[in-house]
Design an enzyme around this catalytic site. Structure first.
Site, PDB file in Angstrom:
ATOM      1  CD  GLU A 115      -2.943  -1.020   2.337  1.00 43.24           C
ATOM      2  OE1 GLU A 115      -4.101  -0.602   2.173  1.00 43.24           O
ATOM      3  OE2 GLU A 115      -2.498  -1.397   3.439  1.00 43.24           O
ATOM      4  CD  GLU A 135      -3.676  -6.101   3.945  1.00 42.60           C
ATOM      5  OE1 GLU A 135      -2.938  -5.102   3.932  1.00 42.60           O
ATOM      6  OE2 GLU A 135      -3.818  -6.856   2.953  1.00 42.60           O
TER       7      GLU A 135
END
Length: 261
Positions: A115, A135
């Protein structure tokens, strides 16, 4: 300069910021605070024309968040004020950095590490790099801009494949999908990023900044409004010393000597 989990230095217009939390350079609250301090300094420094973001060591650019911080963040109303609000603010400073940015990735780029990398204009990875958003395997989903920035790079279907399954992809797949810009031999990502940065540092810096801002308008505004605003940026860039030098050099059939102002 050294600031615990974040190191940085500037050489010939290129600022290199290194995530330094071995062995996997995981993102901690402290690392985010240090990045928050460093990024505005480099953004405002006229001597900085390009930013490289990399990780210390060979195992990982950044393997994501420090999971040891998570137990105190479980439950409604905790994760955003304790982590995500500030982390997204910091990542946004990378995404909105006014000068060209390059992520030099060696080893893993997982979760919050990926990210962070996709906040940069360019991503250079080595052949052994693995990139993933795992995640979902923790019962959550990417919360630091990945659902937006990764999707913009590779499209909805591929983004869902990465995020729904949580499995990493290899460097060649990342290049095919448009997630990264260049794949280089193992151990050379920093060298290639440095060469790219030096090339950009020799370009007319104000023109690069205006061009970056103009491209960003394509995401922020309807087409007609974005194009109208780019004309204002063009008006500004035509009033720079580098523009005058570029035009002079063209007619003189010389290589321009940009002064970056």
């Amino acid at each position: 300069m050294i600031s615990e989990q974040v190191e940085w230095h500037v050489v010939e217009g290129v600022a290199t910021v290194t995530l330094n939390n071995p062995p996997l350079n995981v993102v901690t609250l402290e690392m985010s605070r240090k990045l928050d301090e460093v990024l505005p300094i480099l953004a405002e420094d006229p001597g900085v024309r390009v930013l490289i973001l990399t990780g210390a060591g060979e195992r990982a650019f950044c393997a994501g968040s420090d999971i040891s911080e998570f137990p105190n963040m479980l439950g409604r109303g905790k994760i955003v004020p304790m982590k995500l609000e500030f982390e997204n603010q910091v990542y946004g400073k990378v995404a909105k950095f006014p000068k060209p940015t390059i992520a030099a990735v060696t080893g893993l780029a997982y979760g919050g590490g990926l990210e962070l990398a996709v906040c940069c204009d360019f991503i250079v990875v080595d052949e052994a790099t693995r990139l993933g958003l795992p995640e979902i395997k923790l019962g959550v989903f990417p919360g630091s801009g990945g659902t937006v920035r990764v999707t913009r790079r590779i499209g909805e279907s591929r983004a869902k494949e990465m995020m729904f399954y949580g499995e990493p992809i290899d460097a060649s797949t990342a290049l095919l999908w448009g997630l990264v810009n260049r794949v280089v031999p193992v151990g050379q990502s920093r060298d290639v990023a440095q060469a790219m940065a030096q090339g950009l540092a020799g370009q007319p810096n104000r023109a690069l900044q205006f061009c970056k801002a103009a491209i960003a308008l394509s995401y922020a505004l309807p087409e007609d409004e974005a194009i109208r605003d780019t004309m204002d940026l063009s008006d500004q860039v035509f009033d720079t010393e580098d523009c005058r030098e570029g035009v002079r050099a063209f007619f003189a059939k010389e290589k321009p000597r940009f002064k970056h102002r």
